[in-house]
Design a protein around this motif. Structure first.
Motif, mmCIF file in Angstrom:
data_model
loop_
_atom_site.group_PDB
_atom_site.id
_atom_site.type_symbol
_atom_site.label_atom_id
_atom_site.label_comp_id
_atom_site.label_asym_id
_atom_site.label_seq_id
_atom_site.Cartn_x
_atom_site.Cartn_y
_atom_site.Cartn_z
ATOM 1 N N GLU A 253 0.816 -1.212 0.000
ATOM 2 C CA GLU A 253 0.000 0.000 0.000
ATOM 3 C C GLU A 253 0.854 1.268 0.000
ATOM 4 N N TYR A 254 1.947 1.240 0.761
ATOM 5 C CA TYR A 254 2.738 2.456 0.936
ATOM 6 C C TYR A 254 4.151 2.344 0.373
ATOM 7 N N GLY A 255 4.499 1.184 -0.167
ATOM 8 C CA GLY A 255 5.840 0.987 -0.678
ATOM 9 C C GLY A 255 6.824 0.696 0.436
ATOM 10 N N THR A 256 8.059 0.446 0.063
ATOM 11 C CA THR A 256 9.112 0.280 1.052
ATOM 12 C C THR A 256 10.438 0.609 0.372
ATOM 13 N N LYS A 257 11.530 0.374 1.048
ATOM 14 C CA LYS A 257 12.841 0.724 0.511
ATOM 15 C C LYS A 257 13.300 -0.342 -0.497
ATOM 16 N N ASP A 258 14.442 -0.079 -1.126
ATOM 17 C CA ASP A 258 14.976 -1.035 -2.105
ATOM 18 C C ASP A 258 15.537 -2.289 -1.437
ATOM 19 N N ALA A 259 15.796 -2.205 -0.139
ATOM 20 C CA ALA A 259 16.205 -3.369 0.653
ATOM 21 C C ALA A 259 15.145 -3.613 1.718
ATOM 22 N N ILE A 260 15.128 -4.821 2.262
ATOM 23 C CA ILE A 260 14.134 -5.193 3.261
ATOM 24 C C ILE A 260 14.770 -6.129 4.272
ATOM 25 N N ALA A 261 14.348 -6.024 5.532
ATOM 26 C CA ALA A 261 14.706 -7.026 6.535
ATOM 27 C C ALA A 261 13.470 -7.867 6.805
ATOM 28 N N MET A 262 13.600 -9.166 6.590
ATOM 29 C CA MET A 262 12.478 -10.085 6.766
ATOM 30 C C MET A 262 12.640 -10.841 8.077
ATOM 31 N N GLY A 263 11.763 -10.557 9.031
ATOM 32 C CA GLY A 263 11.745 -11.321 10.282
ATOM 33 C C GLY A 263 11.010 -12.622 10.051
ATOM 34 N N LEU A 264 11.749 -13.668 9.734
ATOM 35 C CA LEU A 264 11.162 -14.943 9.294
ATOM 36 C C LEU A 264 11.298 -16.063 10.313
ATOM 37 N N VAL A 265 12.196 -15.881 11.278
ATOM 38 C CA VAL A 265 12.474 -16.890 12.293
ATOM 39 C C VAL A 265 11.928 -16.387 13.627
ATOM 40 N N ASP A 266 11.218 -17.244 14.339
ATOM 41 C CA ASP A 266 10.571 -16.849 15.592
ATOM 42 C C ASP A 266 11.612 -16.750 16.707
ATOM 43 N N GLY A 267 11.823 -15.545 17.197
ATOM 44 C CA GLY A 267 12.831 -15.322 18.230
ATOM 45 C C GLY A 267 12.424 -15.775 19.612
ATOM 46 N N GLN A 268 11.185 -16.226 19.779
ATOM 47 C CA GLN A 268 10.723 -16.648 21.105
ATOM 48 C C GLN A 268 10.283 -18.104 21.162
ATOM 49 N N ASN A 269 10.139 -18.736 20.035
ATOM 50 C CA ASN A 269 9.652 -20.113 19.993
ATOM 51 C C ASN A 269 10.827 -21.064 19.802
ATOM 52 N N THR A 270 10.894 -22.107 20.607
ATOM 53 C CA THR A 270 12.024 -23.037 20.547
ATOM 54 C C THR A 270 11.979 -23.962 19.338
#
Length: 330
Positions: A253-270
């Protein structure tokens, strides 16, 4: 083609041996810890632990190496809790996790301390691999109590200036992650969104490194996200674990930068995600956005502090392996 870079937002769990050793040492030096002036034995223990987590990142073939923030007992508030003009108040709970930290109460001028820079200086990594980690200015102001500046806007400016002073002492580094979960958890008021974006921009301008504003605990509200896009940063990070659909909506909807950080791994789930699962999630993002990304940081959605050490190390390995699988067509 989208270049894939494996990294993390830092704030790692202490190795088990270090928890025991430091607990005993800190019990004898409580007065020194408030100011950040740890004794020699504590400094040595942290350095050995730091070396261990740096080696774990190298073994996992991560493309960016963080210091680990093992001293950050108060998590994102740490740069303030060790400051001479900050009183560490009672125990409070931040965000939606089950850990508790001290409340930093700012009682005097926030001058740069060099504390985080000293940590970075001690990391055995080349400048083109080194990634610095800091709380973003909005989140750090949100987590602190102002007893000196007396004005919300002025306090946010002071926090930003403080972070700029810290960054100016950093050694050369390739990437800076500014962690901004408060943009999600406690969004700025309508009339403060522009100012929040401006101070993020000011902090980002203090380094020549690539700057990633990493957000998590959900998706950034629309109005806040639209203003965040005005900040001159290289990438915005999205929590695709907690709220993938709303994160995708913001991008389209609003666009983003030419690079992206994808939070794909759950930092709290074992549960440890496989490299193939991570790459499937990368493909999903790339296939469902309207942006052709030059670079994608593959990372956990949150800090990894909450995990047992063995699970933390396994997730590092999964991220490293995911980034080295066959290249992805953007």
């Amino acid at each position: 083609m989208t270049e894939l870079v494996a990294t993390t937002p830092g704030l790692y769990p202490l190795p088990d041996w270090a928890k025991d050793e430091l607990s005993d040492l800190k019990g004898h030096q409580k007065g020194d810890l408030i100011s950040g002036d740890e004794g020699g034995e504590i400094v040595d223990a942290y350095q050995r632990a730091r070396t261990e987590v740096v080696d774990a990142q190298v073994d996992a073939r991560l493309d960016r190496i963080v210091e680990g923030q093992l001293r950050w007992d108060d998590m994102l508030a740490h740069p303030l809790t060790v400051h001479d003009n900050v009183e560490t108040g009672g125990i409070v709970r931040y965000y939606d996790n089950n850990n508790f930290y001290r409340d930093p109460q700012v009682q005097g001028e926030l001058t740069a301390s060099g504390d985080v820079a000293a940590e970075l200086e001690s990391v055995d990594a080349d400048a083109d691999e080194l990634q610095a980690v800091l709380p973003g200015p909005y989140s750090l102001a949100d987590l602190a109590t102002d007893e000196f500046y007396g004005d919300e806007a002025g306090f946010l400016d002071a926090i930003a200036d403080f972070l700029v002073g810290e960054i100016e002492q950093f050694p050369a580094h390739e990437t800076l992650f500014l962690l901004e979960p408060s943009l999600v958890e406690n969004e700025p008021a309508d009339d403060a969104n522009e100012h929040a974006s401006e101070v993020i921009d000011r902090v980002a301008a203090a380094t020549d490194a690539n700057v990633v504003v990493h957000t998590y605990w959900g998706a950034v509200p629309e109005r806040t996200y639209a203003h965040l896009m005005d900040a001159d940063v290289d990438a915005i990070g999205f929590d695709f674990v907690t709220d993938a659909d709303e994160s995708l909506y913001n991008i389209n909807e609003y666009g983003t930068k030419d690079a992206i950080a994808m939070g794909l791994v759950d930092g709290q789930n074992t549960l440890v995600e496989s490299p193939e699962t991570i790459r499937d999630r990368v493909d999903w993002v790339l296939e469902n956005t309207h942006t052709d990304f030059d670079l994608a940081y593959l990372t956990s959605n949150t800090e990894l502090f909450y995990l047992p050490v063995n699970k933390f190390e396994a997730k590092l390995g999964a991220l490293g392996d995911a980034a080295t699988l066959a290249e992805v067509d953007a």
